[in-house]
Motif scaffolding. Structure first.
Motif, short mmCIF file in Angstrom:
data_model
loop_
_atom_site.label_atom_id
_atom_site.label_comp_id
_atom_site.label_asym_id
_atom_site.label_seq_id
_atom_site.Cartn_x
_atom_site.Cartn_y
_atom_site.Cartn_z
N ASN A 171 5.95 6.65 0.62
CA ASN A 171 5.73 6.97 2.04
C ASN A 171 6.75 6.25 2.92
O ASN A 171 7.12 5.11 2.65
CB ASN A 171 4.37 6.47 2.54
CG ASN A 171 3.20 7.01 1.76
OD1 ASN A 171 2.32 6.25 1.38
ND2 ASN A 171 3.17 8.31 1.53
N THR A 172 7.13 6.91 4.02
CA THR A 172 7.88 6.19 5.05
C THR A 172 6.85 5.32 5.79
O THR A 172 5.63 5.52 5.64
CB THR A 172 8.52 7.15 6.07
OG1 THR A 172 7.46 7.83 6.76
CG2 THR A 172 9.45 8.14 5.40
N ILE A 173 7.34 4.39 6.57
CA ILE A 173 6.42 3.49 7.27
C ILE A 173 5.52 4.28 8.24
O ILE A 173 4.35 3.96 8.42
CB ILE A 173 7.20 2.32 7.94
CG1 ILE A 173 6.27 1.21 8.36
CG2 ILE A 173 8.10 2.78 9.06
CD1 ILE A 173 5.70 0.41 7.22
N THR A 174 6.04 5.36 8.80
CA THR A 174 5.25 6.22 9.71
C THR A 174 4.14 6.94 8.94
O THR A 174 2.99 6.98 9.38
CB THR A 174 6.16 7.28 10.38
OG1 THR A 174 7.36 6.65 10.78
CG2 THR A 174 5.48 7.96 11.54
N GLU A 175 4.50 7.46 7.77
CA GLU A 175 3.49 8.15 6.94
C GLU A 175 2.40 7.17 6.51
O GLU A 175 1.22 7.50 6.51
CB GLU A 175 4.15 8.75 5.69
CG GLU A 175 5.07 9.92 5.97
CD GLU A 175 5.99 10.28 4.79
OE1 GLU A 175 6.78 11.21 4.95
OE2 GLU A 175 5.92 9.62 3.74
N ARG A 176 2.82 5.96 6.14
CA ARG A 176 1.85 4.95 5.70
C ARG A 176 0.83 4.68 6.81
O ARG A 176 -0.37 4.61 6.56
CB ARG A 176 2.59 3.66 5.31
CG ARG A 176 1.75 2.73 4.47
CD ARG A 176 2.37 1.37 4.34
NE ARG A 176 3.70 1.39 3.76
CZ ARG A 176 4.50 0.32 3.69
NH1 ARG A 176 4.09 -0.84 4.15
NH2 ARG A 176 5.70 0.42 3.16
N PHE A 208 0.82 -1.22 0.00
CA PHE A 208 0.00 0.00 0.00
C PHE A 208 0.85 1.26 0.00
O PHE A 208 0.53 2.23 0.68
CB PHE A 208 -0.98 0.00 1.19
CG PHE A 208 -2.03 -1.07 1.08
CD1 PHE A 208 -3.12 -0.90 0.26
CD2 PHE A 208 -1.88 -2.26 1.76
CE1 PHE A 208 -4.08 -1.90 0.12
CE2 PHE A 208 -2.83 -3.27 1.64
CZ PHE A 208 -3.93 -3.09 0.82
N ASP A 209 1.96 1.24 -0.77
CA ASP A 209 2.82 2.43 -0.80
C ASP A 209 2.09 3.55 -1.53
O ASP A 209 1.61 3.38 -2.64
CB ASP A 209 4.15 2.12 -1.49
CG ASP A 209 5.08 3.32 -1.44
OD1 ASP A 209 5.05 4.05 -0.42
OD2 ASP A 209 5.83 3.54 -2.40
N GLY A 210 2.02 4.69 -0.88
CA GLY A 210 1.32 5.84 -1.44
C GLY A 210 -0.06 6.00 -0.83
O GLY A 210 -0.57 7.09 -0.72
N VAL A 211 -0.66 4.85 -0.42
CA VAL A 211 -2.06 4.86 0.06
C VAL A 211 -2.87 5.79 -0.85
O VAL A 211 -3.47 6.76 -0.41
CB VAL A 211 -2.17 5.25 1.56
CG1 VAL A 211 -3.56 4.91 2.11
CG2 VAL A 211 -1.11 4.56 2.41
N HIS A 212 -2.83 5.47 -2.16
CA HIS A 212 -3.45 6.36 -3.14
C HIS A 212 -4.92 5.99 -3.37
O HIS A 212 -5.46 5.11 -2.70
CB HIS A 212 -2.64 6.37 -4.44
CG HIS A 212 -2.48 5.03 -5.09
ND1 HIS A 212 -3.54 4.28 -5.53
CD2 HIS A 212 -1.36 4.30 -5.35
CE1 HIS A 212 -3.09 3.17 -6.07
NE2 HIS A 212 -1.77 3.14 -5.95
N ILE A 213 -5.55 6.68 -4.33
CA ILE A 213 -7.00 6.51 -4.50
C ILE A 213 -7.38 5.07 -4.84
O ILE A 213 -8.43 4.60 -4.44
CB ILE A 213 -7.59 7.52 -5.53
CG1 ILE A 213 -6.71 7.62 -6.78
CG2 ILE A 213 -7.72 8.90 -4.91
CD1 ILE A 213 -7.19 8.65 -7.79
#
Ligand SMILES: Cc1cc2nc3c(=O)[nH]c(=O)nc-3n(C[C@H](O)[C@H](O)[C@H](O)COP(=O)(O)O)c2cc1C
Ligand SMILES: Nc1ncnc2c1ncn2[C@@H]1O[C@H](COP(=O)(O)OP(=O)(O)O)[C@@H](O)[C@H]1O
Length: 311
Positions: A71-76, A23-28
């Motif tokens: 994303n970093t893991i924290t941002e994710r 789920f890198d980006g957690v995009h649309i």
């Protein structure tokens, strides 16, 4: 949302619906899949779980050790939390773990640790030692251990993959507007403000130099950008330069921001900076005076742009 540092420390005893991925980006595109997960959990009285691995499986392999993530893991974690997820499991991806047999993974992780009642997974997902097991194996394990398997279609997965590729390409090209449109939020860079060459104040443009500790974080292409950040809970706009500062003989790439209508000490502060649009590429100017002229023009451009998005 509860974050768990391993599937083995997952504590909830309720039944769960699990999806597995980076789920890198957690995009649309990712959001659609997470929405299916949370809806299914709600409808069945279960809890929703995203099982993700860190480091990225490809980081373990030498040939892909340089993989960069949006994303970093924290941002994710922060982005997934906004989607109403019950649990995020960040399971350590180690050599030992990568050697786990598919059936052991299903039994130990999905069934015993996470209490999966349903697994939502891509049609082409492969798992277990040497990635030998596929979705038909998972369906068979589902019958054996008592969980349902819901397939994410080829079309939906292709949309997700296309978005990720488009976002990465756009970021490398500095096309922040395009990247942000696919992300559904503004690309961010998070780090600690460190000392630079002490030239900014002399030029009339002090710049907070951001140190980003995660080597795997994707840094957009070199250039000058309009940005914004919350500094002590106040929204402050600015202009950022990503580059080596060739005009002043710089060598290392830096990420530095001049904030508008702001005066304060930012050293050692943690900042999360949102990128909004690109102004121009970084240039090698013949003199520092020409660089300052260009920065003045960047400021005019930025202020006009900021006004336009506020209206
Ligand atoms: C908006 C903005 C645009 C910039 N554009 C350039 C550029 O085109 N070329 C360049 O060599 N440096 C550029 N710089 C970097 C400056 O050279 C740098 O900010 C200055 O040397 C201060 O560095 P310091 O923070 O390490 O003291 C830019 C900086 C900012 C904030
Ligand atoms: N408007 C501003 N934008 C960015 N930094 C500012 C601003 N006003 C004051 N500062 C402070 O000035 C520092 C940058 O000054 P600068 O001369 O560029 O030194 P350095 O080379 O150490 O970055 C920032 O780290 C911050 O603490």
């Amino acid at each position: 949302m509860k974050t768990h540092a391993s599937a083995h420390t997952f504590t909830s005893t309720k039944g769960t619906v699990v999806t597995i991925g980076t789920f890198d980006g957690v995009h649309i595109g990712h959001k659609k899949i997470i929405a299916r997960l949370t809806e299914s959990a709600k409808a069945n009285g279960w809890e929703s779980v995203v099982l993700t691995f860190f480091p990225h499986p490809r980081m373990l392999l030498q040939k892909d050790a340089n993989i960069k993530l949006i994303n970093t893991i924290t941002e994710r974690g922060a982005l997934l939390e906004k989607l109403g997820l019950d649990h995020l499991v960040v399971h350590p991806f180690t050599i030992d773990f990568s050697k786990m047999h598919a059936e052991d993974f299903v039994e130990e992780i999905l069934v015993h640790a996470l209490h999966a009642k349903k697994v939502i997974i891509g049609y082409d997902h492969r798992f277990g030692r040497n990635r030998t097991a596929d979705i038909s194996d998972l369906k068979r394990y589902g019958e054996q251990f008592g969980f349902e398997v819901e397939e994410i279609s080829k079309q939906e997965l292709e949309d997700v993959a296309v978005s990720s590729t488009k976002i990465r390409t756009a970021l490398h090209e500095g096309d922040i507007k395009k990247a942000n449109a696919y992300l559904g939020y503004a690309m961010m860079l998070e780090g600690t403000v460190i000392h630079g060459k002490n030239l900014g104040k002399k030029l009339g443009y002090p710049t907070a130099n951001l140190q980003i500790s995660e080597a795997y974080k994707l840094i957009p292409g070199q250039g000058v950008y309009v940005v914004r950040s919350f500094i002590d809970n106040t929204l402050v706009y600015g202009m950022m330069n990503i580059g080596t500062n060739p005009t002043v003989g710089g060598k290392e790439q830096t990420v530095e921001t001049y904030f508008f209508d702001f005066d304060g000490d930012l050293y050692n502060k943690r900042l999360s900076i949102e990128m909004l649009c690109k102004i121009r590429g970084e240039q090698h100017f013949e003199s520092v005076d020409l660089l300052v002229e260009a920065m003045k023009a960047d400021e005019v451009f930025s202020r006009t742009y900021i006004q336009s998005i506020k209206d």
